[in-house]
Design a protein around this motif. Structure first.
Motif, PDB file in Angstrom:
ATOM      1  N   GLU A   1      43.030  33.519  50.636  1.00  0.00           N
ATOM      2  CA  GLU A   1      41.965  33.062  49.741  1.00  0.00           C
ATOM      3  C   GLU A   1      40.590  33.342  50.331  1.00  0.00           C
ATOM      4  O   GLU A   1      39.692  33.838  49.644  1.00  0.00           O
ATOM      5  CB  GLU A   1      42.131  31.565  49.470  1.00  0.00           C
TER       6      GLU A   1
ATOM      7  N   GLN B   1      37.916  36.149  48.628  1.00  0.00           N
ATOM      8  CA  GLN B   1      36.584  35.719  48.219  1.00  0.00           C
ATOM      9  C   GLN B   1      35.500  36.437  49.009  1.00  0.00           C
ATOM     10  O   GLN B   1      34.416  36.713  48.488  1.00  0.00           O
ATOM     11  CB  GLN B   1      36.465  34.204  48.387  1.00  0.00           C
TER      12      GLN B   1
ATOM     13  N   ARG C   1      32.793  34.664  45.943  1.00  0.00           N
ATOM     14  CA  ARG C   1      33.313  33.311  46.042  1.00  0.00           C
ATOM     15  C   ARG C   1      33.814  32.767  44.704  1.00  0.00           C
ATOM     16  O   ARG C   1      34.560  31.782  44.661  1.00  0.00           O
ATOM     17  CB  ARG C   1      32.243  32.377  46.614  1.00  0.00           C
ATOM     18  N   GLU C   2      33.424  33.398  43.613  1.00  0.00           N
ATOM     19  CA  GLU C   2      33.869  32.920  42.303  1.00  0.00           C
ATOM     20  C   GLU C   2      35.301  33.363  41.978  1.00  0.00           C
ATOM     21  O   GLU C   2      35.892  32.895  40.997  1.00  0.00           O
ATOM     22  CB  GLU C   2      32.925  33.411  41.204  1.00  0.00           C
ATOM     23  N   ARG C   3      35.874  34.251  42.808  1.00  0.00           N
ATOM     24  CA  ARG C   3      37.238  34.710  42.550  1.00  0.00           C
ATOM     25  C   ARG C   3      38.253  33.612  42.843  1.00  0.00           C
ATOM     26  O   ARG C   3      38.159  32.902  43.844  1.00  0.00           O
ATOM     27  CB  ARG C   3      37.578  35.941  43.397  1.00  0.00           C
ATOM     28  N   LYS C   4      39.223  33.485  41.946  1.00  0.00           N
ATOM     29  CA  LYS C   4      40.309  32.525  42.125  1.00  0.00           C
ATOM     30  C   LYS C   4      41.594  33.267  42.478  1.00  0.00           C
ATOM     31  O   LYS C   4      41.761  34.449  42.156  1.00  0.00           O
ATOM     32  CB  LYS C   4      40.507  31.699  40.860  1.00  0.00           C
ATOM     33  N   MET C   5      42.514  32.585  43.144  1.00  0.00           N
ATOM     34  CA  MET C   5      43.754  33.205  43.583  1.00  0.00           C
ATOM     35  C   MET C   5      44.936  32.333  43.184  1.00  0.00           C
ATOM     36  O   MET C   5      44.846  31.102  43.179  1.00  0.00           O
ATOM     37  CB  MET C   5      43.750  33.392  45.108  1.00  0.00           C
ATOM     38  N   ARG C   6      46.044  32.975  42.864  1.00  0.00           N
ATOM     39  CA  ARG C   6      47.269  32.228  42.629  1.00  0.00           C
ATOM     40  C   ARG C   6      48.452  33.016  43.184  1.00  0.00           C
ATOM     41  O   ARG C   6      48.407  34.254  43.263  1.00  0.00           O
ATOM     42  CB  ARG C   6      47.469  31.929  41.148  1.00  0.00           C
TER      43      ARG C   6
ATOM     44  N   MET D   1      44.688  37.753  41.643  1.00  0.00           N
ATOM     45  CA  MET D   1      43.281  37.381  41.716  1.00  0.00           C
ATOM     46  C   MET D   1      42.702  37.388  40.320  1.00  0.00           C
ATOM     47  O   MET D   1      43.060  38.242  39.485  1.00  0.00           O
ATOM     48  CB  MET D   1      42.538  38.372  42.614  1.00  0.00           C
ATOM     49  N   SER D   2      41.821  36.458  40.039  1.00  0.00           N
ATOM     50  CA  SER D   2      41.169  36.456  38.728  1.00  0.00           C
ATOM     51  C   SER D   2      40.391  37.751  38.546  1.00  0.00           C
ATOM     52  O   SER D   2      39.749  38.258  39.463  1.00  0.00           O
ATOM     53  CB  SER D   2      40.229  35.249  38.609  1.00  0.00           C
TER      54      SER D   2
ATOM     55  N   GLU E   1      36.642  37.745  31.602  1.00  0.00           N
ATOM     56  CA  GLU E   1      37.056  36.349  31.624  1.00  0.00           C
ATOM     57  C   GLU E   1      38.404  36.184  30.916  1.00  0.00           C
ATOM     58  O   GLU E   1      38.691  35.131  30.353  1.00  0.00           O
ATOM     59  CB  GLU E   1      35.988  35.466  30.947  1.00  0.00           C
TER      60      GLU E   1
ATOM     61  N   TRP F   1      44.223  38.131  35.076  1.00  0.00           N
ATOM     62  CA  TRP F   1      44.679  38.127  36.468  1.00  0.00           C
ATOM     63  C   TRP F   1      45.123  39.534  36.870  1.00  0.00           C
ATOM     64  O   TRP F   1      45.684  40.276  36.072  1.00  0.00           O
ATOM     65  CB  TRP F   1      45.841  37.153  36.672  1.00  0.00           C
TER      66      TRP F   1
END
Length: 335
Positions: free
Chosen positions: A227, A231, A236-241, A258-259, A264, A275
């Motif tokens: 993570e 970022q 830093r606005e990127r999200k991870m799953r 990653m987003s 959007e 994603w």
């Protein structure tokens, strides 16, 4: 023959003296002193002269040869000190034109960013050979003998039984064989697979593999490292799953998403899902530790790997992987 020697002396000295550039002296040297040159022709005629004159004529010819050599050297030194006149229509007062500077390849720039990011997290770089054995590419990574990746459709095999590595995980095995934990390495490099070349696939591409081995390393440690790295690379606005998956050399395993940095949740790059799959990861399988001789149950670790080319394509908005290897100056000068 004495007259021919004097005529040749005068002609040679005049020709050498009329040379205006150092490049002109080479042909003159061949003309007068070469094996088929004019002086050599006189030496051949020496045998036709009366015996009592041969010594005198031979000395005259040798003196002429030395004189021509000396004159050539003098003229070369003189011309070396004489500046060439500027070509007609050339303005010597104009400022010089700078040679166009090259650009660092986008893959090289991306690699430097990755080295910086993981360097701040305490990782060191590790490298290994691109020509590998089946032991390092498959056996030590817990890949069974009937796995599809061992087929010639997925791996480039060489005539001597070796192969072009299909993943940089081979470097992890080599490092673990030589060192005891703690380990924290990143292994970048070229890999090869017989894929059909198109906008998103190539038979040669780049991977970056990471490995952490120590006591009490957990899945949560891996999630934190990934993570932070994503970022740092994409903002830093990127999200991870993480989505459960399977890899022979890690258990449990996951795919890293990653987003999408381009939308959007509604673009063609992410197939309108929002994603993007960016990497694979997991905890190192105990069979891999056994293959390198680590004590049973003493260490844990995690590994991850992602495509450097894909990272660069996302970072710079490049939509065709073939551009990285086509040496298109118009493309490269954008970076």
């Amino acid at each position: 023959m004495e007259k021919e020697i004097e005529e040749l002396r005068g002609a040679a000295m005049a020709a050498i003296g009329s040379a205006r550039h150092r490049e002109d002296l080479g042909p003159l040297r061949i003309q007068w002193l070469g094996r088929q040159g004019r002086l050599s022709q006189l030496f051949k005629k020496l045998s036709e002269s009366p015996v009592q004159q041969r010594a005198t004529l031979g000395k005259a010819l040798n003196d002429l040869k030395a004189a021509i050599q000396s004159r050539l050297e003098e003229q070369e030194q003189k011309l070396a000190l004489t500046p060439r006149p500027a070509p007609v229509g050339f303005d010597v007062t104009l400022p010089g034109r700078r040679s166009p500077l090259g650009r660092r390849h986008p893959l090289s720039q991306t690699m430097e960013r990755i080295k910086t990011v993981f360097g701040t997290l305490g990782f060191e770089m590790a490298y290994g050979p691109e020509i590998e054995t089946a032991h390092y590419n498959f056996d030590a990574l817990n890949i069974p003998v009937d796995h599809p990746s061992r087929d010639a459709f997925d791996t480039f095999f060489l005539s001597d039984g070796r192969l072009l590595r299909s993943q940089t995980s081979t470097v992890q095995v080599r490092v673990m064989e030589k060192r005891i934990p703690p380990l924290r390495i990143v292994a970048p490099g070229r890999v090869y697979r017989p894929d059909r070349v198109d906008a998103t696939h190539h038979f040669m591409f780049h991977q970056v593999e990471g490995l952490v081995v120590d006591r009490r390393v957990t899945f949560a440690d891996m999630k934190y490292v990934l993570e932070v790295a994503l970022q740092a690379l994409f903002g830093r606005e990127r999200k991870m799953r993480l989505v459960p998956s399977f890899f022979p050399f890690t258990e449990p395993s996951a795919e890293v998403f990653m987003s999408c940095p381009f939308c959007e949740g509604g673009c063609a790059v992410c197939s309108r899902s929002g994603w993007l799959e960016i990497a694979g990861c997991g905890m190192v399988d105990p069979n891999v530790f056994r293959a390198v001789g680590y004590p049973e149950g003493e260490y844990t670790g995690f590994a991850f790997g992602f495509g450097l080319d894909r990272i660069a394509m996302l970072a710079y908005g490049i939509h065709d992987i073939r551009l990285f290897t086509e040496n298109d100056c118009g493309f490269l000068h954008q970076f």
